[in-house]
Structures are given as C-alpha cells and as structure tokens.
Enzyme design. Structure first.
Site, mmCIF file in Angstrom:
data_model
loop_
_atom_site.group_PDB
_atom_site.id
_atom_site.type_symbol
_atom_site.label_atom_id
_atom_site.label_comp_id
_atom_site.label_asym_id
_atom_site.label_seq_id
_atom_site.Cartn_x
_atom_site.Cartn_y
_atom_site.Cartn_z
ATOM 1 N N THR A 82 6.844 41.122 -3.443
ATOM 2 C CA THR A 82 6.862 42.231 -4.390
ATOM 3 C C THR A 82 7.601 41.770 -5.648
ATOM 4 O OG1 THR A 82 8.904 43.151 -3.449
ATOM 5 C CG2 THR A 82 6.818 43.939 -2.541
ATOM 6 N N ASP B 176 12.284 49.507 0.307
ATOM 7 C CA ASP B 176 12.215 50.146 1.626
ATOM 8 C C ASP B 176 11.038 51.116 1.694
ATOM 9 O OD1 ASP B 176 14.504 48.753 2.370
ATOM 10 O OD2 ASP B 176 15.827 50.362 1.676
#
Length: 288
Positions: free
Chosen positions: A221, A253
């Site tokens: 990411t 998360d």
C-alpha cells in the site's frame, strides 16, 4: 472458499492516547497541542474490528492487563461483536498502550508500549474451537515473532491462509516467511524489507515484485499513490481514490480488515484489494 467463513486475528490491543498538534516535535522540541482523546487501538484489535465491520465473524487471540485500559479495550471489542473468548486478562501485567501525535496535515507518528501484548499464551492456539469455520489468520508485528510462527503453524495444519501485516517493520525470519500466504506492507515497511524506496505507484510495483521472490503474494500500500500486488496470482496495481485527507490514522488496518473480509466471502484477491482500497480512502477522509 465458496462461502463466508470466520477470520482469526492473533495480535495486539493498545489503549491509544491521540494528541492533535500543529506538527510533530523534532528532537528536543516541545509542541503545544490543541486536544487529546483516548481511543481503541492496536493493529490486531483494529483489524479484528474492521473485519467484523465488513460483515465477517472474527475471533481474537490477545492479552490484556487487569486495569482500566484493559477494561476499556475489552468493552470496545465486545460492543463491535468481535469474539473475545480467547482474549485473556492477566493480573500481573499492564495493558498495551500508545501515544499518537497527529499533525495538521492528518499524518501521525506513534510510540507503543507493548505490555501484555508480549505475554499472549501460545497454548491458546492449540484449541480446535478457535479455528472452527476459519479460513484466514491475520497477524501483525506488534507481538513476538515466536507467537506469530506458532499461530501460522497452527493455521497451516488446518489449511487456513495466513496474512501477515509486517507492521511495525522488523526483520522476518525465513521460517516466518515460509508460513505466510499474503504479506501486506506499506511504503516504509516495504523499503525496510527490500531496500526499495516507495514514492509512487511504479516503485510500489517494483517493491512488490522484489518481495514476491520471498513471499507467495505481496500487497504494497503506497498511501495516496495507490496499491500494488505481485506474486503467484500475477501482478496488478490500481491508483488511490482522490479524497480530502482528514487523518491517515488506522487506514492500514481498515484496508487489511476489509481485504480479509472480502477474501473470506470468496471474492478474488484483485477484487478484494480493490474493495479495501476504496474502504481505506473513505476512512482517511472521514471525520473522526
């Protein structure tokens, strides 16, 4: 996986103290903040909540101290319908906690004190009921690697996929790497593992490909640049969704929890990553 199944998260719980300030302090600097507030945290806890929020049942293996912080964290898990059967309260250890300083741009830095997170009992992983109807195990680096290895071994013997969020960054042993099905890292963690600076989507693809020489599937990411995937199921990437940034806190998360929930429903990896990318964009643009 042809039907929705359970996920199991083995990991950390932190009582977060979040401080808002104009900028994060340099060495020796005192900064005057505008406010602070307590928050539920820990990568393990946040990912378990995100999985349930995305519609998939989740059991958590964790340890808390017998203190006010622990009571707060346990109540939060229960209120979000995370299965806390395997969350132990220890009478001789303090709960994990962190202090996060969020700057005016919405970015943050944090310090964690692990406490009870370093005392999760590996024997819990031997209980067959923990793994019933589970298809994915989610791990992070806020607990001991020996615990992650034990959990991954227990999952592998039951044909359960292992997802490792290698955060915070630390060396990963060959033994641990061999047990991981999907590695998820952000730009900084990817650089720490493969020495490739991730500054845009192209370099994220390069880092994912480099790490795929060691891990079966790698997801990198890259914040506002997007996300890259490489491994046995091919390579692909997609740009980020353009949103007004409020706060990056908890975005990773949210991404992992959404991706895992999608995989548990039997969705392809590519579609699961796309769904998680959108969820993370919504998360960073939401008022907290």
């Amino acid at each position: 996986m042809t039907r929705t199944s359970h996920a199991v998260v083995v990991g950390s719980l932190h009582y977060d103290i979040v401080v808002k300030a104009p900028h994060r302090p340099a060495a020796g600097e005192t900064v005057t903040g505008s406010r602070w507030h307590p928050a539920f945290g820990g990568k393990g806890g946040n990912q378990a909540v995100a999985i349930v929020t995305a519609g998939v049942p989740c059991r958590m293996v964790a340890a808390l101290g017998d203190d006010d912080f622990g009571s707060f964290l346990l109540r939060h898990l229960e209120a979000r319908q995370v299965d806390t059967t395997y969350v132990e309260t220890l009478s001789d250890s303090g709960s994990g906690m962190s202090v996060a300083i969020m700057d005016a741009s919405g970015d943050y830095g944090a310090v964690i004190v692990s406490g009870s997170n370093l005392r999760i009992d590996p024997a819990t992983l031997d209980q067959d009921e923990l793994w019933q109807d589970a298809s994915l195990l989610v791990l992070q680096n806020e607990v001991l690697e020996s615990l992650n290895i034990a959990a991954a071994r227990a999952a592998r013997t039951r044909n359960i996929q292992v997802v490792l969020n290698a955060a915070p960054a630390r060396p990963i042993s060959d033994e641990m790497a061999g047990l991981v099905d999907i590695l998820v890292v952000n730009a900084g963690e990817a650089e720490a593992l493969c020495d490739i600076s991730v500054e845009n989507l192209g370099s994220a693809r390069h880092a994912a490909a480099a790490l795929a020489s060691r891990f079966r599937i790698v997801v990198v990411t890259a914040g506002g640049a997007g996300v890259a995937v490489a491994g046995t199921e091919g390579a692909h990437s997609e740009p980020s969704h353009k949103v007004k940034l409020v706060s990056t806190h908890g975005a990773g998360d949210c991404f992992i929890g959404t991706m895992v929930a999608s995989l548990a429903r039997g969705v392809s990896l590519a579609s699961s990553v796309a769904e998680a990318n959108l969820a993370a964009a919504r998360h960073v643009s939401a008022e907290k």
